[in-house]
Scaffold this active site. Structure first.
Site, PDB file in Angstrom:
ATOM      1  N   PRO A 118       0.813  -1.225   0.000  1.00 40.53           N
ATOM      2  CG  PRO A 118      -0.949  -1.612   1.497  1.00 40.53           C
ATOM      3  CD  PRO A 118       0.341  -2.198   1.006  1.00 40.53           C
ATOM      4  CD1 TRP A 147      -0.675  -1.356  -6.170  1.00 38.61           C
ATOM      5  CD2 TRP A 147      -2.864  -1.477  -6.591  1.00 38.61           C
ATOM      6  NE1 TRP A 147      -1.235  -0.184  -5.770  1.00 38.61           N
ATOM      7  CE2 TRP A 147      -2.585  -0.225  -6.016  1.00 38.61           C
ATOM      8  CE3 TRP A 147      -4.186  -1.776  -6.926  1.00 38.61           C
ATOM      9  CZ2 TRP A 147      -3.568   0.731  -5.773  1.00 38.61           C
ATOM     10  CZ3 TRP A 147      -5.162  -0.823  -6.686  1.00 38.61           C
ATOM     11  CH2 TRP A 147      -4.846   0.398  -6.133  1.00 38.61           C
ATOM     12  CB  THR A 149      -1.643  -9.365 -11.631  1.00 41.11           C
ATOM     13  OG1 THR A 149      -1.563  -7.955 -11.832  1.00 41.11           O
ATOM     14  CG2 THR A 149      -2.319 -10.019 -12.832  1.00 41.11           C
ATOM     15  NE  ARG A 259     -21.736   6.472 -38.988  1.00 40.90           N
ATOM     16  CZ  ARG A 259     -22.985   6.574 -38.597  1.00 40.90           C
ATOM     17  NH1 ARG A 259     -23.848   5.575 -38.745  1.00 40.90           N
ATOM     18  NH2 ARG A 259     -23.401   7.693 -38.032  1.00 40.90           N
ATOM     19  CD  GLN A 270      -6.897  15.577 -46.455  1.00 47.05           C
ATOM     20  OE1 GLN A 270      -7.346  16.714 -46.289  1.00 47.05           O
ATOM     21  NE2 GLN A 270      -6.002  15.308 -47.363  1.00 47.05           N
ATOM     22  CD  GLN A 327     -13.463  11.922 -31.408  1.00 50.79           C
ATOM     23  OE1 GLN A 327     -13.519  11.485 -30.266  1.00 50.79           O
ATOM     24  NE2 GLN A 327     -14.158  12.994 -31.791  1.00 50.79           N
ATOM     25  N   GLY A 330     -17.386   7.316 -33.317  1.00 52.70           N
ATOM     26  CA  GLY A 330     -18.392   8.290 -32.872  1.00 52.70           C
ATOM     27  C   GLY A 330     -19.143   7.752 -31.663  1.00 52.70           C
ATOM     28  CD  GLU A 354       4.920  -6.505 -15.349  1.00 53.74           C
ATOM     29  OE1 GLU A 354       6.010  -6.522 -15.913  1.00 53.74           O
ATOM     30  OE2 GLU A 354       4.194  -7.514 -15.229  1.00 53.74           O
ATOM     31  CB  SER A 357       4.551   6.689 -18.365  1.00 52.11           C
ATOM     32  OG  SER A 357       3.735   5.844 -19.146  1.00 52.11           O
TER      33      SER A 357
HETATM   34  N1  CAA Z   1      18.645  -5.050 -13.491  1.00 52.87           N
HETATM   35  C1  CAA Z   1      19.494  -5.455 -12.500  1.00 52.87           C
HETATM   36  N2  CAA Z   1      19.742  -4.706 -11.392  1.00 52.87           N
HETATM   37  C2  CAA Z   1      19.126  -3.530 -11.274  1.00 52.87           C
HETATM   38  C3  CAA Z   1      18.223  -3.040 -12.270  1.00 52.87           C
HETATM   39  C4  CAA Z   1      17.995  -3.866 -13.409  1.00 52.87           C
HETATM   40  N3  CAA Z   1      17.187  -3.505 -14.373  1.00 52.87           N
HETATM   41  N4  CAA Z   1      17.756  -1.839 -11.883  1.00 52.87           N
HETATM   42  C5  CAA Z   1      18.344  -1.576 -10.689  1.00 52.87           C
HETATM   43  N5  CAA Z   1      19.148  -2.594 -10.328  1.00 52.87           N
HETATM   44  C6  CAA Z   1      19.991  -2.692  -9.126  1.00 52.87           C
HETATM   45  C7  CAA Z   1      20.941  -1.515  -9.068  1.00 52.87           C
HETATM   46  O1  CAA Z   1      22.118  -1.775  -9.790  1.00 52.87           O
HETATM   47  C8  CAA Z   1      21.207  -1.402  -7.597  1.00 52.87           C
HETATM   48  O2  CAA Z   1      22.155  -2.369  -7.207  1.00 52.87           O
HETATM   49  P1  CAA Z   1      23.451  -1.947  -6.337  1.00 52.87           P
HETATM   50  O3  CAA Z   1      22.877  -1.457  -5.045  1.00 52.87           O
HETATM   51  O4  CAA Z   1      24.238  -3.213  -6.218  1.00 52.87           O
HETATM   52  O5  CAA Z   1      24.127  -0.869  -7.113  1.00 52.87           O
HETATM   53  C9  CAA Z   1      19.885  -1.806  -6.942  1.00 52.87           C
HETATM   54  O6  CAA Z   1      19.181  -2.583  -7.946  1.00 52.87           O
HETATM   55  C10 CAA Z   1      19.058  -0.604  -6.542  1.00 52.87           C
HETATM   56  O7  CAA Z   1      18.819   0.160  -7.719  1.00 52.87           O
HETATM   57  P2  CAA Z   1      18.446   1.711  -7.674  1.00 52.87           P
HETATM   58  O8  CAA Z   1      19.384   2.433  -6.765  1.00 52.87           O
HETATM   59  O9  CAA Z   1      18.330   2.181  -9.085  1.00 52.87           O
HETATM   60  O10 CAA Z   1      17.019   1.657  -6.966  1.00 52.87           O
HETATM   61  P3  CAA Z   1      15.897   2.781  -6.767  1.00 52.87           P
HETATM   62  O11 CAA Z   1      15.242   2.567  -5.492  1.00 52.87           O
HETATM   63  O12 CAA Z   1      16.461   4.135  -7.058  1.00 52.87           O
HETATM   64  O13 CAA Z   1      14.775   2.369  -7.826  1.00 52.87           O
HETATM   65  C11 CAA Z   1      13.512   2.215  -9.793  1.00 52.87           C
HETATM   66  C12 CAA Z   1      14.893   2.268  -9.140  1.00 52.87           C
HETATM   67  C13 CAA Z   1      13.814   1.897 -11.251  1.00 52.87           C
HETATM   68  C14 CAA Z   1      12.761   3.497  -9.694  1.00 52.87           C
HETATM   69  C15 CAA Z   1      12.713   1.061  -9.156  1.00 52.87           C
HETATM   70  O14 CAA Z   1      12.354   1.370  -7.843  1.00 52.87           O
HETATM   71  C16 CAA Z   1      11.459   0.689  -9.919  1.00 52.87           C
HETATM   72  O15 CAA Z   1      11.537  -0.014 -10.932  1.00 52.87           O
HETATM   73  N6  CAA Z   1      10.246   1.098  -9.450  1.00 52.87           N
HETATM   74  C17 CAA Z   1       8.998   0.680 -10.036  1.00 52.87           C
HETATM   75  C18 CAA Z   1       8.495  -0.572  -9.401  1.00 52.87           C
HETATM   76  C19 CAA Z   1       7.585  -1.341 -10.314  1.00 52.87           C
HETATM   77  O16 CAA Z   1       7.789  -1.413 -11.506  1.00 52.87           O
HETATM   78  N7  CAA Z   1       6.577  -1.981  -9.723  1.00 52.87           N
HETATM   79  C20 CAA Z   1       5.708  -2.783 -10.475  1.00 52.87           C
HETATM   80  C21 CAA Z   1       5.056  -3.766  -9.583  1.00 52.87           C
HETATM   81  S1  CAA Z   1       4.891  -5.357 -10.246  1.00 52.87           S
HETATM   82  C22 CAA Z   1       3.533  -5.363 -11.235  1.00 52.87           C
HETATM   83  O17 CAA Z   1       2.962  -4.373 -11.562  1.00 52.87           O
HETATM   84  C23 CAA Z   1       3.200  -6.721 -11.710  1.00 52.87           C
HETATM   85  C24 CAA Z   1       1.779  -6.975 -12.016  1.00 52.87           C
HETATM   86  O18 CAA Z   1       1.083  -7.571 -11.202  1.00 52.87           O
HETATM   87  C25 CAA Z   1       1.222  -6.646 -13.346  1.00 52.87           C
END
Ligand code: CAA
Length: 377
Positions: A118, A147, A149, A259, A270, A327, A330, A354, A357
């Site tokens: 949350p 959230w 899924t 249509r 156009q 659109q 209509g 996931e 944006s």
């Molecule tokens: N691959 C591998 N490692 C990665 C990585 C990647 N793509 N991205 C980051 N890391 C690693 C970093 O290297 C770092 O490691 P070290 O500490 O060893 O250097 C560690 O992870 C921490 O990374 P950041 O400092 O970049 O972390 P951050 O807190 O600043 O966050 C962020 C980065 C990209 C904003 C991340 O928080 C993020 O992706 N947030 C969004 C979360 C999200 O997508 N949630 C979706 C929920 S799941 C869902 O929706 C599924 C569903 O049911 C449909």
């Protein structure tokens, strides 16, 4: 072959039932088992674990087809593929053998990915669910996940929890939790704008006990594993958006040809042609960005930035394409008599889950800075 298989199933089984599923909120349990039988729950998973081993490009193409048929089935398929791939990649041999074949065959129905909470959505590092050592050498999980899924339907969930509260993000670990684990319960089911065939729930973990063998990867590696899984998952959601948008554009084009207003098919006006031309161009660009990201992943090259670019562009433009599709229709497009109304509602969440944006832009910008620093060094 994978695309043909997915397209055939989507047009024969999924699309004809999509409107009814949207109205009666039926979870596609039977369809998921059939999709497992067709090899579509583990498209990029190694054959030795029951997967199709067809790679990330085939996976993207399959997701596009399934989403064009029914977007709410596609999200369950996407999360299942993501969880199966993660276990196949980082799980122990025992974890792989125990879970991956059951996930990809549909025996588990589907998988779930329990990361968000949350108060920890875009910032999963702020999670408060804990996993503490139990007397018997296993772990006890306690907290609330949001959230999720298919969280009420999945035979297996990846659950992220803090194992060492002093260590920040490095304290997060990933666990494999059976869907029927005692203490795991649904505390709330969300009533959503779209994707009515997919369930989205809040889960409570009330001292859920799991064995030592439930820990996925090393202790404290969970955050990184979540990021790895999501980098690939984002290609799946971009593919889902492409599929929904393609379906909406096809419907709009068909309608514009049929249509008639002012004495000719509206496609010959156009203003309508221009809208369809923009939509077709965005769709092509979104498809190509998505396939590029999938191809990079398949080649074992870096794909984090490409995946985020694909998700950002595909989902933002898929929403615009679905808007155009309404659109063009209509007033009829605003009714449930035409599929574009559902597409417009279903597609909206792809800009949110996931990684929103806004999060994709953060990832893209950070990768840009990293590449610049590497060039300068
Ligand atoms: N691959 C591998 N490692 C990665 C990585 C990647 N793509 N991205 C980051 N890391 C690693 C970093 O290297 C770092 O490691 P070290 O500490 O060893 O250097 C560690 O992870 C921490 O990374 P950041 O400092 O970049 O972390 P951050 O807190 O600043 O966050 C962020 C980065 C990209 C904003 C991340 O928080 C993020 O992706 N947030 C969004 C979360 C999200 O997508 N949630 C979706 C929920 S799941 C869902 O929706 C599924 C569903 O049911 C449909």
């Amino acid at each position: 072959m994978v695309r043909r298989t997915a397209r055939d199933y989507a047009t024969r089984v999924l699309a004809p039932r999509a409107a009814a599923r949207d109205v009666d909120n039926t979870f596609p349990a039977e369809e998921l088992r059939e999709l497992g039988g067709l090899g579509l729950l583990g498209v990029a998973v190694p054959e030795k674990l029951g997967g199709s081993e067809a790679g990330a490009v085939a996976y993207s193409l399959a997701m596009q087809e399934i989403a064009a048929g029914d977007a709410s089935v596609a999200v369950a398929v996407s999360v299942t593929n993501m969880v199966a791939e993660l276990i196949a990649r980082v799980g122990s041999e025992a974890q792989q053998r125990a879970h991956v074949p059951r996930l990809v065959s549909g025996e588990y129905v589907c998988g779930a990915f329990a990361l968000s909470e949350p108060q920890a959505g875009s910032d999963p590092g702020a999670m408060t669910t804990t996993a503490k050592r139990s007397g018997g050498g296993g772990w006890v999980l306690r907290g609330t996940k949001q959230w999720i899924t298919s969280g009420d339907r999945a035979g297996l969930l990846g659950v992220w929890a803090v194992t060492n509260p002093e260590a920040g993000q490095r304290s997060i670990s990933a666990f494999l939790v059976p869907g029927n684990a005692p203490g795991l319960g649904v505390s709330r089911a969300e009533h959503k704008m779209g994707l009515h065939g997919s369930t989205t729930v809040q889960l409570v973990l009330d001292d859920v006990e799991v064995g030592e063998d439930a820990l996925l990867g090393g202790e404290g590696e969970g955050f990184k594993l979540a990021m790895i899984a999501l980098s690939g998952g984002r290609i799946g959601i971009a593919s889902q958006a492409v599929g929904i948008a393609r379906g909406a554009l096809e419907a709009a084009t068909r309608y514009a040809l049929e249509r008639t207003q002012f004495g000719k098919p509206i496609v010959e006006h156009q203003a309508i042609g221009n809208m369809l031309a923009d939509a077709a161009t965005w769709l092509d660009a979104a498809t190509l960005l998505t396939l590029r990201a999938a191809w990079l992943k398949e080649q074992g090259r870096s794909y984090t930035q490409a995946g985020s670019m694909a998700k950002l562009f595909a989902t933002e433009h898929a929403c615009k394409i679905c808007d155009i599709a309404i659109q063009v229709h209509g007033g009829y497009g605003y009714t449930r008599d035409f599929p574009v109304e559902r597409a417009y509602r279903d597609v909206r969440v792809t800009r949110i889950y996931e990684g929103t944006s806004e999060i994709q832009r953060i990832v893209i910008a950070r990768e840009l800075i990293k590449a610049h620093a590497a060039r300068a060094a």
